[in-house]
Design a protein around this motif. Structure first.
Motif, PDB file in Angstrom:
ATOM      1  N   MET A 149       0.889  -1.228  -0.161  1.00  0.00           N
ATOM      2  CA  MET A 149       0.053   0.063  -0.150  1.00  0.00           C
ATOM      3  C   MET A 149       0.817   1.227  -0.087  1.00  0.00           C
ATOM      4  SD  MET A 149      -2.479   1.504   2.968  1.00  0.00           S
ATOM      5  CE  MET A 149      -3.585   0.098   2.739  1.00  0.00           C
ATOM      6  N   LEU A 150       0.563   2.178  -0.972  1.00  0.00           N
ATOM      7  CA  LEU A 150       1.170   3.316  -0.791  1.00  0.00           C
ATOM      8  C   LEU A 150       0.674   4.385   0.037  1.00  0.00           C
ATOM      9  CD1 LEU A 150       3.301   5.323  -2.180  1.00  0.00           C
ATOM     10  CD2 LEU A 150       1.536   5.812  -4.007  1.00  0.00           C
ATOM     11  N   VAL A 151       1.184   5.012   0.992  1.00  0.00           N
ATOM     12  CA  VAL A 151       0.740   5.823   1.847  1.00  0.00           C
ATOM     13  C   VAL A 151       1.440   7.566   1.502  1.00  0.00           C
ATOM     14  CG1 VAL A 151       0.258   6.759   4.144  1.00  0.00           C
ATOM     15  CG2 VAL A 151       0.638   4.372   3.671  1.00  0.00           C
ATOM     16  N   LEU A 152       0.439   8.175   1.115  1.00  0.00           N
ATOM     17  CA  LEU A 152       0.643   9.737   0.984  1.00  0.00           C
ATOM     18  C   LEU A 152       0.181  10.576   1.926  1.00  0.00           C
ATOM     19  CD1 LEU A 152      -0.057   9.552  -2.952  1.00  0.00           C
ATOM     20  CD2 LEU A 152       2.292   9.387  -1.834  1.00  0.00           C
ATOM     21  N   THR A 153       0.792  11.982   2.087  1.00  0.00           N
ATOM     22  CA  THR A 153       0.387  12.821   2.945  1.00  0.00           C
ATOM     23  C   THR A 153      -0.162  14.051   2.035  1.00  0.00           C
ATOM     24  OG1 THR A 153       1.641  12.234   4.746  1.00  0.00           O
ATOM     25  CG2 THR A 153       0.995  14.446   4.880  1.00  0.00           C
ATOM     26  N   ARG A 154      -1.273  14.538   2.328  1.00  0.00           N
ATOM     27  CA  ARG A 154      -1.721  15.417   1.412  1.00  0.00           C
ATOM     28  C   ARG A 154      -2.289  16.681   2.207  1.00  0.00           C
ATOM     29  NH1 ARG A 154      -0.040  16.466  -3.199  1.00  0.00           N
ATOM     30  NH2 ARG A 154       1.559  16.557  -1.538  1.00  0.00           N
ATOM     31  N   LYS A 155      -2.248  17.945   1.995  1.00  0.00           N
ATOM     32  CA  LYS A 155      -2.683  19.132   2.612  1.00  0.00           C
ATOM     33  C   LYS A 155      -4.255  19.556   1.864  1.00  0.00           C
ATOM     34  CE  LYS A 155       1.490  20.642   4.395  1.00  0.00           C
ATOM     35  NZ  LYS A 155       2.514  21.696   4.574  1.00  0.00           N
ATOM     36  N   LEU A 156      -4.943  20.511   2.655  1.00  0.00           N
ATOM     37  CA  LEU A 156      -6.009  20.914   1.785  1.00  0.00           C
ATOM     38  C   LEU A 156      -5.850  21.295   0.353  1.00  0.00           C
ATOM     39  CD1 LEU A 156      -8.906  21.710   2.149  1.00  0.00           C
ATOM     40  CD2 LEU A 156      -8.438  23.712   3.138  1.00  0.00           C
ATOM     41  N   ASN A 157      -6.355  20.940  -0.404  1.00  0.00           N
ATOM     42  CA  ASN A 157      -6.461  21.372  -1.847  1.00  0.00           C
ATOM     43  C   ASN A 157      -5.334  20.818  -2.568  1.00  0.00           C
ATOM     44  OD1 ASN A 157      -8.781  23.020  -1.899  1.00  0.00           O
ATOM     45  ND2 ASN A 157      -7.491  24.914  -0.831  1.00  0.00           N
TER      46      ASN A 157
ATOM     47  N   GLN B  48      -2.587  12.056  -8.352  1.00  0.00           N
ATOM     48  CA  GLN B  48      -2.828  11.652  -9.685  1.00  0.00           C
ATOM     49  C   GLN B  48      -2.801  10.195  -9.657  1.00  0.00           C
ATOM     50  OE1 GLN B  48      -3.949  13.997 -11.859  1.00  0.00           O
ATOM     51  NE2 GLN B  48      -4.341  12.608 -13.443  1.00  0.00           N
ATOM     52  N   ILE B  49      -3.835   9.407 -10.284  1.00  0.00           N
ATOM     53  CA  ILE B  49      -3.685   8.030 -10.560  1.00  0.00           C
ATOM     54  C   ILE B  49      -3.884   7.774 -12.125  1.00  0.00           C
ATOM     55  CG2 ILE B  49      -4.691   5.776 -10.202  1.00  0.00           C
ATOM     56  CD1 ILE B  49      -5.927   6.950  -7.553  1.00  0.00           C
ATOM     57  N   GLY B  50      -2.683   7.459 -12.581  1.00  0.00           N
ATOM     58  CA  GLY B  50      -2.822   7.249 -14.045  1.00  0.00           C
ATOM     59  C   GLY B  50      -2.782   8.541 -14.839  1.00  0.00           C
ATOM     60  N   ASP B  51      -3.436   8.499 -16.010  1.00  0.00           N
ATOM     61  CA  ASP B  51      -3.525   9.736 -16.696  1.00  0.00           C
ATOM     62  C   ASP B  51      -4.905  10.437 -16.552  1.00  0.00           C
ATOM     63  OD1 ASP B  51      -1.200   9.826 -17.970  1.00  0.00           O
ATOM     64  OD2 ASP B  51      -1.944   8.450 -19.728  1.00  0.00           O
TER      65      ASP B  51
ATOM     66  N   GLU C  54      -7.979  11.812 -10.800  1.00  0.00           N
ATOM     67  CA  GLU C  54      -7.349  12.627  -9.504  1.00  0.00           C
ATOM     68  C   GLU C  54      -8.221  12.452  -8.423  1.00  0.00           C
ATOM     69  OE1 GLU C  54      -5.914  17.262 -10.171  1.00  0.00           O
ATOM     70  OE2 GLU C  54      -8.131  17.127  -9.729  1.00  0.00           O
ATOM     71  N   VAL C  55      -7.407  12.539  -7.203  1.00  0.00           N
ATOM     72  CA  VAL C  55      -8.005  12.769  -6.212  1.00  0.00           C
ATOM     73  C   VAL C  55      -7.640  13.724  -5.386  1.00  0.00           C
ATOM     74  CG1 VAL C  55      -8.556  11.407  -3.860  1.00  0.00           C
ATOM     75  CG2 VAL C  55      -8.248  10.181  -6.033  1.00  0.00           C
ATOM     76  N   LYS C  56      -8.520  14.621  -4.941  1.00  0.00           N
ATOM     77  CA  LYS C  56      -8.361  15.920  -4.180  1.00  0.00           C
ATOM     78  C   LYS C  56      -8.719  15.914  -2.853  1.00  0.00           C
ATOM     79  CE  LYS C  56      -7.815  20.869  -5.503  1.00  0.00           C
ATOM     80  NZ  LYS C  56      -8.297  21.898  -6.236  1.00  0.00           N
ATOM     81  N   VAL C  57      -8.062  16.578  -2.032  1.00  0.00           N
ATOM     82  CA  VAL C  57      -8.496  16.910  -0.530  1.00  0.00           C
ATOM     83  C   VAL C  57      -9.227  18.181  -0.734  1.00  0.00           C
ATOM     84  CG1 VAL C  57      -8.022  17.232   1.913  1.00  0.00           C
ATOM     85  CG2 VAL C  57      -6.386  15.615   0.386  1.00  0.00           C
ATOM     86  N   LEU C  58     -10.744  18.221  -0.325  1.00  0.00           N
ATOM     87  CA  LEU C  58     -11.351  19.437  -0.690  1.00  0.00           C
ATOM     88  C   LEU C  58     -11.941  19.914   0.635  1.00  0.00           C
ATOM     89  CD1 LEU C  58     -14.338  18.001  -2.972  1.00  0.00           C
ATOM     90  CD2 LEU C  58     -11.997  19.486  -3.585  1.00  0.00           C
TER      91      LEU C  58
ATOM     92  N   GLN D  32     -12.753  13.919   9.744  1.00  0.00           N
ATOM     93  CA  GLN D  32     -13.309  13.630   8.574  1.00  0.00           C
ATOM     94  C   GLN D  32     -12.688  14.538   7.502  1.00  0.00           C
ATOM     95  OE1 GLN D  32     -17.685  14.307   8.258  1.00  0.00           O
ATOM     96  NE2 GLN D  32     -18.320  12.065   8.846  1.00  0.00           N
ATOM     97  N   ILE D  33     -12.515  13.656   6.274  1.00  0.00           N
ATOM     98  CA  ILE D  33     -11.944  14.578   4.914  1.00  0.00           C
ATOM     99  C   ILE D  33     -12.937  14.187   3.932  1.00  0.00           C
ATOM    100  CG2 ILE D  33      -9.836  14.368   3.607  1.00  0.00           C
ATOM    101  CD1 ILE D  33      -8.375  13.035   5.883  1.00  0.00           C
ATOM    102  N   LYS D  34     -13.146  15.327   3.330  1.00  0.00           N
ATOM    103  CA  LYS D  34     -13.855  15.452   2.048  1.00  0.00           C
ATOM    104  C   LYS D  34     -13.021  15.255   0.696  1.00  0.00           C
ATOM    105  CE  LYS D  34     -17.956  17.646   3.051  1.00  0.00           C
ATOM    106  NZ  LYS D  34     -18.944  18.825   3.049  1.00  0.00           N
ATOM    107  N   LEU D  35     -12.986  14.080  -0.055  1.00  0.00           N
ATOM    108  CA  LEU D  35     -12.237  14.146  -1.111  1.00  0.00           C
ATOM    109  C   LEU D  35     -13.308  14.358  -2.312  1.00  0.00           C
ATOM    110  CD1 LEU D  35     -10.624  10.560  -0.003  1.00  0.00           C
ATOM    111  CD2 LEU D  35      -9.607  12.934   0.077  1.00  0.00           C
ATOM    112  N   GLY D  36     -12.518  14.662  -3.252  1.00  0.00           N
ATOM    113  CA  GLY D  36     -13.148  15.068  -4.785  1.00  0.00           C
ATOM    114  C   GLY D  36     -12.481  14.316  -5.613  1.00  0.00           C
ATOM    115  N   ILE D  37     -13.166  13.246  -6.469  1.00  0.00           N
ATOM    116  CA  ILE D  37     -12.497  12.491  -7.550  1.00  0.00           C
ATOM    117  C   ILE D  37     -13.142  12.691  -8.710  1.00  0.00           C
ATOM    118  CG2 ILE D  37     -12.316   9.825  -8.151  1.00  0.00           C
ATOM    119  CD1 ILE D  37     -13.263   9.372  -5.068  1.00  0.00           C
ATOM    120  N   SER D  38     -12.060  12.976  -9.438  1.00  0.00           N
ATOM    121  CA  SER D  38     -12.241  13.348 -11.202  1.00  0.00           C
ATOM    122  C   SER D  38     -11.881  12.006 -11.870  1.00  0.00           C
ATOM    123  CB  SER D  38     -11.541  14.369 -11.564  1.00  0.00           C
ATOM    124  OG  SER D  38     -11.972  15.685 -10.925  1.00  0.00           O
TER     125      SER D  38
END
Length: 76
Positions: free
Chosen positions: A1-9, A13-16, A19-23, A29-35
């Motif tokens: 498992m890959l573990v990443l740390t992300r901040k707000l906004n 990127q998964i492939g081309d 995209e998973v963004k911290v909203l 709770q964390i809201k994620l936006g997935i494109s």
């Protein structure tokens, strides 16, 4: 498992095409936006597992029904 740390906004990127963004971050709770492309299904894990269980159950019913039909055809 890959573990990443992300901040707000920030995003990952998964492939081309995905995209998973911290909203938002609110307490635990964390809201994620997935494109992703429309052909990529995205579900919460518990929903995905419920779908898989229903699909497996439906497949079992179909197999059992086919066996019953085969048995009834042999009687005639």
């Amino acid at each position: 498992m890959l573990v990443l740390t992300r901040k707000l906004n920030e995003a990952i990127q998964i492939g081309d095409e995905i995209e998973v963004k911290v909203l938002a971050i609110d307490g635990e709770q964390i809201k994620l936006g997935i494109s992703a492309p429309k052909n990529v299904e995205i579900h919460r894990q518990e929903i995905y597992q419920a779908i898989q269980a229903e699909n497996n159950e439906a497949a079992d019913i179909s197999t059992n029904l086919l066996e019953l039909i085969k048995k009834s055809d042999k009687k005639y």
